[in-house]
Design an enzyme around this catalytic site. Structure first.
Site, PDB file in Angstrom:
ATOM      1  CE  LYS A  93      -0.119  -0.356   5.002  1.00  0.00           C
ATOM      2  NZ  LYS A  93      -0.788  -0.983   6.152  1.00  0.00           N
ATOM      3  NE  ARG A  99      -6.756   0.383  11.630  1.00  0.00           N
ATOM      4  CZ  ARG A  99      -5.541   0.358  11.085  1.00  0.00           C
ATOM      5  NH1 ARG A  99      -4.757   1.409  11.168  1.00  0.00           N
ATOM      6  NH2 ARG A  99      -5.105  -0.721  10.471  1.00  0.00           N
ATOM      7  CE1 TYR A 130       9.405  33.790   2.104  1.00  0.00           C
ATOM      8  CE2 TYR A 130       9.913  31.458   1.894  1.00  0.00           C
ATOM      9  CZ  TYR A 130       9.441  32.643   1.350  1.00  0.00           C
ATOM     10  OH  TYR A 130       9.004  32.657   0.050  1.00  0.00           O
ATOM     11  CG  MET A 165       6.904  25.197  -2.635  1.00  0.00           C
ATOM     12  SD  MET A 165       5.744  26.109  -3.675  1.00  0.00           S
ATOM     13  CE  MET A 165       4.610  26.796  -2.490  1.00  0.00           C
TER      14      MET A 165
HETATM   15  C1  LIG Z   1       0.120  -1.789   6.827  1.00  0.00           C
HETATM   16  C2  LIG Z   1      -0.332  -3.073   7.411  1.00  0.00           C
HETATM   17  C3  LIG Z   1       0.597  -4.077   7.757  1.00  0.00           C
HETATM   18  C4  LIG Z   1       2.095  -3.862   7.713  1.00  0.00           C
HETATM   19  O1  LIG Z   1       2.514  -3.169   8.858  1.00  0.00           O
HETATM   20  P1  LIG Z   1       4.077  -2.882   9.108  1.00  0.00           P
HETATM   21  O2  LIG Z   1       4.115  -2.309  10.467  1.00  0.00           O
HETATM   22  O3  LIG Z   1       4.485  -1.908   8.062  1.00  0.00           O
HETATM   23  O4  LIG Z   1       4.763  -4.178   8.979  1.00  0.00           O
HETATM   24  C5  LIG Z   1       0.102  -5.298   8.155  1.00  0.00           C
HETATM   25  N1  LIG Z   1      -1.230  -5.515   8.258  1.00  0.00           N
HETATM   26  C6  LIG Z   1      -2.154  -4.575   7.957  1.00  0.00           C
HETATM   27  C7  LIG Z   1      -3.581  -4.865   8.106  1.00  0.00           C
HETATM   28  C8  LIG Z   1      -1.727  -3.320   7.551  1.00  0.00           C
HETATM   29  O5  LIG Z   1      -2.639  -2.395   7.257  1.00  0.00           O
END
Ligand SMILES: *Cc1c(COP(=O)(O)O)cnc(C)c1O
Length: 374
Positions: free
Chosen positions: A35, A133, A266, A314
């Site tokens: 992701k 969650r 700045y 920037m």
């Molecule tokens: C992002 C995620 C992981 C990986 O977590 P890390 O701490 O980066 O290893 C595993 N399981 C789920 C459900 C996640 O969303």
């Protein structure tokens, strides 16, 4: 013509990290989390590399990411961890993605779409075993599992949960979550005729929680070369250490001599206390080099550390190179990664930014031109 700001991703580091994780996982399969565009490392490149290494599945947040992986030729199961809602189901079914089901509400539409395609769709269920969650609470879990199994167009392929505190080795929470997960899924043998893939461990679970490997593990950050608990993890890890895969560099675009007492940039956040040599870098907050690094960060030039002075703009950052020999326009400045004998890690940058390595990698990797090297 390329940008002066450059993110390099080391293929050999990704491969090394996959192998370290696989060794730790033993007989458990590996499902790399790709992701956030592979935590800023490039989702498709990473997925191809990990697939070659034997990844069993991939995890993405949204269905559209899964579609991009399919279009890139990834054939492994792809779990969609978030955003499994009625609007995304047609895409999920068409791209043969694996929805992570959070509650029963989605099942009728999913079943209808599967029937229309004349197939059965495999799903994974998400149990809230303590993360608080997403997912189904333990008390409601078996009803959901039965609902899937009773539907001829759905197949129960897996059950997952997530650790809230796996990166905290002092906490007893992970043992409790593991216990809840195992106790809740124990009754699955009555529901599912074959075997159902159980998976719980993120990087923290894989590295620090005994017994959490189960059938599959889901490392993210470790594959990109970082420990979930940051510098502590690196300092105490047994070899072989994970190798950071990302390097972020820019170029010096001007070198200026200024007198003592000069206010820089700045709001004159920094005033020179001596006649100074200031290098101007072609990087700024637009590139993920956030303003919180102003007057705090260090960069590498010619293999030596130099402090960022004044406020980050920037597209410009100032560095005090008075103590460095022979700094020239066009020289490379490394913001993250190795140069010579020195290294700046994402944990160190995260410390300056008061965040975690994950955020640094996503920022730098996703806001700059990336290139796969070695
Ligand atoms: C992002 C995620 C992981 C990986 O977590 P890390 O701490 O980066 O290893 C595993 N399981 C789920 C459900 C996640 O969303």
């Amino acid at each position: 013509m390329k940008s002066l700001n450059r993110v390099e991703i080391s293929r050999s580091a990704l491969i090394h990290n996959f192998q370290v994780c696989q060794r730790l996982a033993g007989s458990a399969a590996l499902m790399p989390l790709v992701k956030a565009n592979g935590y800023g490392h490039g989702m498709i490149d990473c997925a191809r590399i990990f697939a070659d290494q034997g990844a069993a599945a991939f995890g993405v947040a949204e269905a559209v990411e899964g579609l991009r992986l399919r279009e890139a030729g990834i054939t492994q199961p792809i779990l969609v961890l978030a955003g499994v809602i009625p609007q995304t189901l047609p895409l999920i079914v068409e791209a043969r993605l694996t929805p992570v089901v959070l509650d029963p509400s989605i099942l009728p539409e999913l079943s209808r779409l599967a029937e229309a395609q004349g197939t059965a769709i495999g799903v994974h269920l998400k149990l809230d075993a303590g993360m608080g969650r997403q997912g189904i609470l333990p008390a409601d879990f078996l009803d959901l599992a039965w609902a899937v199994e009773a539907d001829p167009h759905l197949r129960l392929d897996g059950v997952m949960a997530h650790f809230p505190l796996a990166d905290n080795r002092q906490s007893t929470n992970s043992a409790e979550v593991l216990q809840t997960f195992l106790a809740t899924t124990a009754a699955l043998a009555d529901v599912v005729p074959g075997k159902c893939c159980l998976h719980l461990a993120n990087s923290g679970g894989l590295f620090y929680v005994a017994g959490a490997r189960l059938d599959m593990v889901r490392p993210g950050i470790a594959l990109y070369g970082y420990y979930p608990d940051g510098p502590d993890g690196r300092a105490t890890a047994p070899p072989p250490l994970l190798q950071p895969a990302m390097r972020f560099s820019t170029r010096i675009i001007q070198v200026r001599q200024v007198p003592a007492g000069s206010g820089l940039g700045y709001w004159h956040l920094f005033t020179t206390s001596r006649p100074s040599t200031i290098a101007v870098l072609a990087v700024g907050y637009e590139d993920g080099y956030l303003r919180s690094l102003s007057n705090r960060a260090e960069v590498l030039i010619g293999g030596l550390r130099a402090p960022v002075v004044g406020r980050i703009s920037m597209n410009l950052t100032l560095v005090d190179v008075t103590d460095l020999p022979e700094v020239q326009v066009g020289d490379e400045a490394v913001l993250l990664g190795r140069q010579g004998e020195e290294e700046i890690t994402a944990d160190e940058v995260a410390g300056w930014m008061e965040t975690i390595s994950y955020e640094v990698l996503c920022l730098f990797g996703n806001l700059n031109e990336r290139e796969l090297v070695d």
